[in-house]
Design a protein around this motif. Structure first.
Motif, mmCIF file in Angstrom:
data_model
loop_
_atom_site.group_PDB
_atom_site.id
_atom_site.type_symbol
_atom_site.label_atom_id
_atom_site.label_comp_id
_atom_site.label_asym_id
_atom_site.label_seq_id
_atom_site.Cartn_x
_atom_site.Cartn_y
_atom_site.Cartn_z
ATOM 1 N N UNK A 233 41.074 42.781 32.246
ATOM 2 C CA UNK A 233 41.834 43.681 33.121
ATOM 3 C C UNK A 233 41.027 44.175 34.314
ATOM 4 N N UNK A 234 40.018 43.411 34.704
ATOM 5 C CA UNK A 234 39.209 43.775 35.857
ATOM 6 C C UNK A 234 39.728 43.224 37.171
ATOM 7 N N UNK A 235 40.772 42.399 37.118
ATOM 8 C CA UNK A 235 41.301 41.808 38.347
ATOM 9 C C UNK A 235 42.804 41.588 38.205
ATOM 10 N N UNK B 228 48.627 35.551 45.154
ATOM 11 C CA UNK B 228 47.978 36.189 46.294
ATOM 12 C C UNK B 228 47.163 37.334 45.711
ATOM 13 N N UNK B 229 45.947 37.520 46.239
ATOM 14 C CA UNK B 229 45.065 38.558 45.702
ATOM 15 C C UNK B 229 43.944 38.858 46.680
ATOM 16 N N UNK B 230 43.248 39.959 46.398
ATOM 17 C CA UNK B 230 42.035 40.332 47.132
ATOM 18 C C UNK B 230 40.885 40.034 46.162
ATOM 19 N N UNK B 231 40.175 38.914 46.353
ATOM 20 C CA UNK B 231 39.252 38.423 45.330
ATOM 21 C C UNK B 231 38.019 39.282 45.038
ATOM 22 N N UNK B 232 37.195 39.532 46.028
ATOM 23 C CA UNK B 232 35.919 40.228 45.792
ATOM 24 C C UNK B 232 35.241 40.513 47.118
ATOM 25 N N UNK B 233 34.180 41.313 47.077
ATOM 26 C CA UNK B 233 33.419 41.637 48.291
ATOM 27 C C UNK B 233 33.001 40.360 49.002
ATOM 28 N N UNK B 234 33.094 40.378 50.318
ATOM 29 C CA UNK B 234 32.720 39.222 51.119
ATOM 30 C C UNK B 234 33.850 38.229 51.307
#
Length: 134
Positions: A66-68, A79-85
């Motif tokens: 449940x971290x993403x 569609x998603x916002x994956x990670x920093x960078x």
């Protein structure tokens, strides 16, 4: 989908940047459905869970303990916002994603209302103990 290309920002909930759950929060807000803030809360807000084989566009899909969270955009994609960078993007659901899959929900206004009522009940103070008098 019009948020593709906006950078990932931890805790982000605006066009200056989104994190995964912030993106879902705003997407459903546009549809008139209020979601909780975090991925874990978003998953827990709905009793009805959706199996991998029954995913439809609009379903929220949860991964990695449940971290993403992402949203099914069309069959086989999210569609998603994956990670920093990185930036908000559409991605094919890979075998790696299938292995990390925890579950999915299909948000609806009724389910969110039930979650809000439960949350409110949990935050109410415990009544003071009654004392018997003689």
């Amino acid at each position: 989908m019009d948020k593709r290309g906006i950078p990932y920002v931890w805790g982000g909930t605006s066009d200056r940047g989104y994190d995964c759950s912030g993106l879902m929060l705003r997407a459903y807000e546009k549809a008139g459905i209020e979601l909780p803030r975090t991925a874990r809360e978003q998953y827990g807000a709905f009793d009805r869970k959706i199996d991998w084989d029954r995913l439809k566009p609009g379903d929220l899909v949860f991964f990695s303990d449940l971290g993403h969270v992402g949203m099914i955009s069309k069959p086989g994609y999210m569609v998603h916002a994956p990670h920093s960078g990185d930036v908000v993007k559409e991605e094919k659901l890979s075998s790696w994603r299938r292995q990390a899959f925890v579950g999915a929900v299909r948000p609806d206004p009724k389910g969110v209302r039930q979650w809000a009522e439960l949350r409110e009940q949990r935050s109410e103070p415990v009544p003071a103990s009654l004392t018997a008098t003689l």
